[in-house]
Design an enzyme around this catalytic site. Sequence first.
Site: not given
Length: 443
Positions: A88, A150
């Site tokens: 991500d 994250e």
Amino acid sequence: MSDLVQRVRDVLPSVRADLENLVRIESVWADPARRPEVQRSADAVSKLLTEAGFGDVRIVAEGGAPAVIARHPAPAGAPTVLLYAHHDVQPEGDPSQWQSPPFEPTERNGRLYGRGTADDKAGIATHLAAFRAHGGRPPVGVTVFVEGEEESGSPSLSRLLSAHHDLLAADVIVIADSDNWSTDVPSLTVSLRGLADCVVEVATLDHGLHSGMWGGVVPDALSVLVRMLASLHDDDGNVAVAGLHEAAAADVDYTPERVRADTGLLDGVHEFGSGSVAQRLWAKPAITVIGIDATPIAQASNTLIPRARAKVSMRVAPGGAAADHLAALTRHLESHAPWGARVTVTPGDLGEPYAIDAAGPIYDVAREAFRDAWGCDAVDTGVGGSIPFIASFAEAFPEAKVLVTGVEDPDTQAHSINESLHLGVLERAATAEALLLQGLGSV
């Protein structure tokens, strides 16, 4: 040149092509509209790891973003190495401020620009390159864990680590999500600050008042808030909240010239705080006001504002406890409200700091790998920011040795516009990781 170093160079063109394809996927988990892109990104990572030769590849989720786990079993008697990255990325912000489209990887002057080129899809590329260089048959067990949230604080990571503990168990954990001293000098990150934030709201009135009629008699909430926020630092810029922890910093020479070059500090603006740069940046607490809610200037009238609020972010030095520091910050804010203003502090995120004792045979192998790949010794550094999931890994696997590495450098601009990856750093990082896997096979 060893055969392994040459094999890394041989696989890099395909690895770069795979990295560019990943960057084109807008995997912003923080944007609900783009969560299907995060799933597409997980699918792409899974496919790459399968094609690289991992026999057990699965996409997992525990109430959050999809993550990928890929496993290659260890030969008899050999250790298992867990390689971490995340797929991500941060939102891109205003695309017009980018010199090239944020999700179209573009090379300029030896750097690859685009959101996620460095943070942290390059971590995935590093793991792919190291594994491919070994022909899919490294002398150690390799587990790759690619997280999907994250950049949103890893809210489901603890559940992932618990639910898939046996799959993720390892003797060595390599976390490729940090930076390097420069494009020519690598770093081993040995300390990270933690995080504690909150929203503080002050109230002085039950409704707004005409500032001409009551100004000078009745306090407005924004003036109260400004005075409270100013109390968080002394006149030299040191944090003025009582009861906070300080640690010792790595012994490096961080010059004022480098600070100015790395940060874009404006002419005439000076550093603040006391102690060395390394001490202030890595081993002392820091407090930043990162947002204020009040009447926008375009909508302002001559009115005493009844309520105002701010978000306050604190970095916690290694050895401190995030919850204790948030409690100290809360006490400070509540006790520094002038004129009896009402104060409400709403706690936010917590992330624990972490310090690594980087000594012993595992770290000796890592330092040798860095030396061979980069042509110089790695510098032990801290990180001023927070990577709270590292403490989560250490808690879940207390016997594992943790190595924090990465492909970023001072010009990467992770989280900002024009994020980029230095392609030479990618090659050296991948080479170091390939040599690390080789070296750990003999430990």
